[in-house]
Structures are given as C-alpha cells and as structure tokens.
Motif scaffolding. Structure first.
Motif, PDB file in Angstrom:
ATOM      1  N   GLU A 196      -4.948   3.122 -12.929  1.00  0.00           N
ATOM      2  CA  GLU A 196      -4.598   1.771 -12.503  1.00  0.00           C
ATOM      3  C   GLU A 196      -4.100   1.762 -11.064  1.00  0.00           C
ATOM      4  O   GLU A 196      -4.424   0.866 -10.280  1.00  0.00           O
ATOM      5  CB  GLU A 196      -3.524   1.190 -13.425  1.00  0.00           C
ATOM      6  CG  GLU A 196      -3.100  -0.224 -13.035  1.00  0.00           C
ATOM      7  CD  GLU A 196      -2.033  -0.796 -13.941  1.00  0.00           C
ATOM      8  OE1 GLU A 196      -1.318  -1.704 -13.502  1.00  0.00           O
ATOM      9  OE2 GLU A 196      -1.919  -0.319 -15.093  1.00  0.00           O
ATOM     10  N   LEU A 197      -3.300   2.776 -10.685  1.00  0.00           N
ATOM     11  CA  LEU A 197      -2.802   2.851  -9.313  1.00  0.00           C
ATOM     12  C   LEU A 197      -3.942   3.045  -8.322  1.00  0.00           C
ATOM     13  O   LEU A 197      -3.940   2.457  -7.232  1.00  0.00           O
ATOM     14  CB  LEU A 197      -1.782   3.989  -9.186  1.00  0.00           C
ATOM     15  CG  LEU A 197      -0.425   3.749  -9.837  1.00  0.00           C
ATOM     16  CD1 LEU A 197       0.378   5.044  -9.881  1.00  0.00           C
ATOM     17  CD2 LEU A 197       0.350   2.671  -9.076  1.00  0.00           C
ATOM     18  N   ASP A 198      -4.895   3.878  -8.689  1.00  0.00           N
ATOM     19  CA  ASP A 198      -6.040   4.091  -7.803  1.00  0.00           C
ATOM     20  C   ASP A 198      -6.831   2.802  -7.623  1.00  0.00           C
ATOM     21  O   ASP A 198      -7.232   2.457  -6.509  1.00  0.00           O
ATOM     22  CB  ASP A 198      -6.935   5.187  -8.365  1.00  0.00           C
ATOM     23  CG  ASP A 198      -8.092   5.495  -7.441  1.00  0.00           C
ATOM     24  OD1 ASP A 198      -7.838   5.977  -6.328  1.00  0.00           O
ATOM     25  OD2 ASP A 198      -9.252   5.231  -7.821  1.00  0.00           O
ATOM     26  N   ALA A 199      -7.046   2.097  -8.725  1.00  0.00           N
ATOM     27  CA  ALA A 199      -7.753   0.819  -8.635  1.00  0.00           C
ATOM     28  C   ALA A 199      -6.971  -0.158  -7.769  1.00  0.00           C
ATOM     29  O   ALA A 199      -7.544  -0.859  -6.925  1.00  0.00           O
ATOM     30  CB  ALA A 199      -7.975   0.240 -10.037  1.00  0.00           C
ATOM     31  N   ARG A 200      -5.658  -0.211  -7.966  1.00  0.00           N
ATOM     32  CA  ARG A 200      -4.826  -1.114  -7.171  1.00  0.00           C
ATOM     33  C   ARG A 200      -4.925  -0.796  -5.692  1.00  0.00           C
ATOM     34  O   ARG A 200      -4.955  -1.706  -4.847  1.00  0.00           O
ATOM     35  CB  ARG A 200      -3.365  -1.026  -7.627  1.00  0.00           C
ATOM     36  CG  ARG A 200      -3.046  -1.803  -8.886  1.00  0.00           C
ATOM     37  CD  ARG A 200      -1.623  -1.573  -9.323  1.00  0.00           C
ATOM     38  NE  ARG A 200      -0.670  -1.807  -8.234  1.00  0.00           N
ATOM     39  CZ  ARG A 200       0.607  -1.424  -8.271  1.00  0.00           C
ATOM     40  NH1 ARG A 200       1.077  -0.771  -9.329  1.00  0.00           N
ATOM     41  NH2 ARG A 200       1.407  -1.684  -7.257  1.00  0.00           N
ATOM     42  N   PHE A 201      -4.980   0.485  -5.341  1.00  0.00           N
ATOM     43  CA  PHE A 201      -5.051   0.883  -3.931  1.00  0.00           C
ATOM     44  C   PHE A 201      -6.296   0.298  -3.271  1.00  0.00           C
ATOM     45  O   PHE A 201      -6.213  -0.391  -2.248  1.00  0.00           O
ATOM     46  CB  PHE A 201      -5.054   2.401  -3.826  1.00  0.00           C
ATOM     47  CG  PHE A 201      -5.144   2.918  -2.417  1.00  0.00           C
ATOM     48  CD1 PHE A 201      -4.010   2.987  -1.619  1.00  0.00           C
ATOM     49  CD2 PHE A 201      -6.354   3.334  -1.884  1.00  0.00           C
ATOM     50  CE1 PHE A 201      -4.090   3.457  -0.305  1.00  0.00           C
ATOM     51  CE2 PHE A 201      -6.439   3.799  -0.584  1.00  0.00           C
ATOM     52  CZ  PHE A 201      -5.300   3.863   0.207  1.00  0.00           C
ATOM     53  N   LEU A 215       0.821  -1.204   0.000  1.00  0.00           N
ATOM     54  CA  LEU A 215       0.000   0.000   0.000  1.00  0.00           C
ATOM     55  C   LEU A 215       0.860   1.261   0.000  1.00  0.00           C
ATOM     56  O   LEU A 215       0.565   2.227  -0.716  1.00  0.00           O
ATOM     57  CB  LEU A 215      -0.928   0.006   1.222  1.00  0.00           C
ATOM     58  CG  LEU A 215      -2.119  -0.941   1.189  1.00  0.00           C
ATOM     59  CD1 LEU A 215      -2.894  -0.857   2.502  1.00  0.00           C
ATOM     60  CD2 LEU A 215      -3.035  -0.626   0.013  1.00  0.00           C
ATOM     61  N   ARG A 216       1.921   1.255   0.788  1.00  0.00           N
ATOM     62  CA  ARG A 216       2.800   2.427   0.832  1.00  0.00           C
ATOM     63  C   ARG A 216       3.513   2.627  -0.506  1.00  0.00           C
ATOM     64  O   ARG A 216       3.750   3.773  -0.925  1.00  0.00           O
ATOM     65  CB  ARG A 216       3.794   2.300   1.978  1.00  0.00           C
ATOM     66  CG  ARG A 216       3.141   2.337   3.369  1.00  0.00           C
ATOM     67  CD  ARG A 216       4.105   2.754   4.448  1.00  0.00           C
ATOM     68  NE  ARG A 216       3.517   2.673   5.775  1.00  0.00           N
ATOM     69  CZ  ARG A 216       2.682   3.565   6.303  1.00  0.00           C
ATOM     70  NH1 ARG A 216       2.316   4.614   5.581  1.00  0.00           N
ATOM     71  NH2 ARG A 216       2.209   3.406   7.521  1.00  0.00           N
ATOM     72  N   ALA A 217       3.842   1.549  -1.178  1.00  0.00           N
ATOM     73  CA  ALA A 217       4.471   1.658  -2.496  1.00  0.00           C
ATOM     74  C   ALA A 217       3.496   2.276  -3.505  1.00  0.00           C
ATOM     75  O   ALA A 217       3.896   3.095  -4.342  1.00  0.00           O
ATOM     76  CB  ALA A 217       4.935   0.284  -2.971  1.00  0.00           C
TER      77      ALA A 217
END
Length: 268
Positions: free
Chosen positions: A163-168, A144-146
């Motif tokens: 994509e990063l937002d979805a991954r979070f 999560l921090r990454a």
C-alpha cells in the motif's frame, strides 16, 4: 415554417423517439442523479423495493439497472446488514480501478504482454514526475517524505508495504494535476510489478529506496529534468530486474499483483 421537399410538397414532422426499455430508463435516471450531484459519493440508494415503487417497475428491473451501474463503477454493492447500494467516488481512483481490472484480465488472457504494460507505465510516469516537480506544494513534499519514512522503518513482510508503494507512485501522479494520468498510473502500477518475480535482496532494496529518494529530492527542488532522470532510472532498473528474474526462472506473470517490499521495509 412547414417542412417541404424540393417540389413544394409538405412533409409531416418527425415525432418518433427511441423508446427505452424500463431497465435502461432506470439506469439513465440513476446515472443522471449521480453525475448531476443529486446523489453524492457515499450516499446509500433507497432499497430495491422502494426504487421499484418509485419507478413503477419490478425488482428484477431495478437489479439489472443497479448491476449495470456497478459495472460502470458508479455504485458499489455492500452485502449484509447495513449494506445496500452506495454511490462510488467518481474520480481518478475510481477510473483507475476500472482500467486496472481490464488490464488485469488482458494480462491473464495473454492479450497483452507484461513488458507492454511496464513500458506504458514508464512512458506515463515520466511526464507525471515532470508535472509533479512543476506543480508540487510543500504539503505534497511532506507527504512523500512521510511515505519514504514509513517504507524505511517497516519490515519486508509488513502488509502495509504494498500500500505504501502504491501511495508513493499514485501521490506523485496526483501531484501532476492531471487526473487522467493519475488514473492510468494507478492502474498500471498495480499490474506491472508482480512481487513473485522480484528477487527480494538487500541490494535491490537499497538501490530502489535510493531511487525513491532521488525522485522526491528532484520534485522537492522543483527540478523537472532531474525528476525525469530519476523516474527513468528507477523504472528501467526495476523492469530490467524483473525481466532477468523471469528469464532465470522461466516464468510469465500470469496474475500480477502490487509490488511488495524489496528489503527491510523498502519498496520499489
């Protein structure tokens, strides 16, 4: 013992079974092979001609069976040289994709409202965050921090931001340990924050990034109550902002899409 009526008259045994059409027989056999593990994720099925030979049916029958399995999310068809029919991952992501497609169609048809989807997401992500705080591992927190670090350093137009937002959000859902919840969060996240209705202001970006940080801190500290508060704050803030933007512009999100960055690489 023979079957009989109350009067003692013997009745013949019931031998008949429903006779399936060839297409249904092929579909059932291939589905069983996937679910039993005979065919694994990523495996390519034999060509249609070979399947037709093995099942002693026509190629159109094979195509109909494969199309049904594709609709069910069990296989995917890849066109071109080197393509074919491949076994799809049968996991929470695959389920989420099926739910997302259905939700997208319902929104476009007006069968459900954007606000209904957004509220459903909030009611799901709150218990998900609580479970994540209880079940998280050190590796989960590092992941999560990454993601936060990547969000912060990327610019607003970076194609990786959605994509990063979805991954979070999906990573937090996965950390809950409940794959059904994870699949629903996956679907609802992609359909509940249309970027076209967000005011991409620096203030909004700072606010939402700070909210993401508080969510991660609560999960890292294994504090379920703080995680619940942080997620509630984040999703309520975002939903209210989108509603105000929609009201101001007199718009309705007919074609939802993933949330994008809200300022310098910071996503909702």
């Amino acid at each position: 013992m023979s079957n009989s009526t109350s009067g003692g008259i013997a009745q013949p045994p019931i031998l008949g079974q429903k006779v399936l059409r060839p297409r249904q027989q092929v579909e059932d056999a291939l589905r069983k092979a996937v679910l039993d593990g005979q065919l694994r994720t990523g495996d390519r099925l034999p060509p249609e001609t070979e399947l037709a030979r093995q099942f002693s049916v026509s190629r159109p029958t094979i195509r109909e069976a494969l199309s049904a399995l594709e609709t069910q999310g069990l296989i995917r068809k890849v066109p071109g040289a080197g393509g074919g029919s491949f076994v799809q991952a049968v996991d929470h992501t695959a389920l989420g994709e099926v739910v997302q497609e259905s939700m997208h169609n319902l929104l476009r048809l007006g069968s459900v409202s954007f606000n209904e989807v957004a509220m459903a997401r909030q009611h799901l992500e709150i218990p998900v965050a609580v479970l994540a705080a209880q079940n998280r591992t050190d590796a989960d927190v590092e992941e999560l921090r990454a993601i936060l670090s990547e969000q912060k350093r990327r610019t607003v137009d970076d194609p990786m931001i959605p994509e990063l937002d979805a991954r979070f959000h999906i990573t937090i859902a996965r950390m809950s340990g409940n794959r059904i919840l994870a699949s629903l969060v996956y679907a609802l996240h992609h359909e509940s924050e249309p970027v076209g209705h967000l005011d991409l202001s620096p203030r909004l970006g700072r606010d939402t990034y700070a909210q993401h940080q508080r969510i991660v801190d609560a999960i890292a500290n294994q504090d379920p109550e703080a995680a619940e508060r942080a997620v509630t704050e984040h999703l309520s803030y975002l939903r209210d902002h989108i509603r105000r933007s929609m009201d101001a512009n007199d718009k309705v999100p007919a074609q939802p899409c993933p949330t994008s960055a809200l300022t310098t690489g910071i996503s909702a």
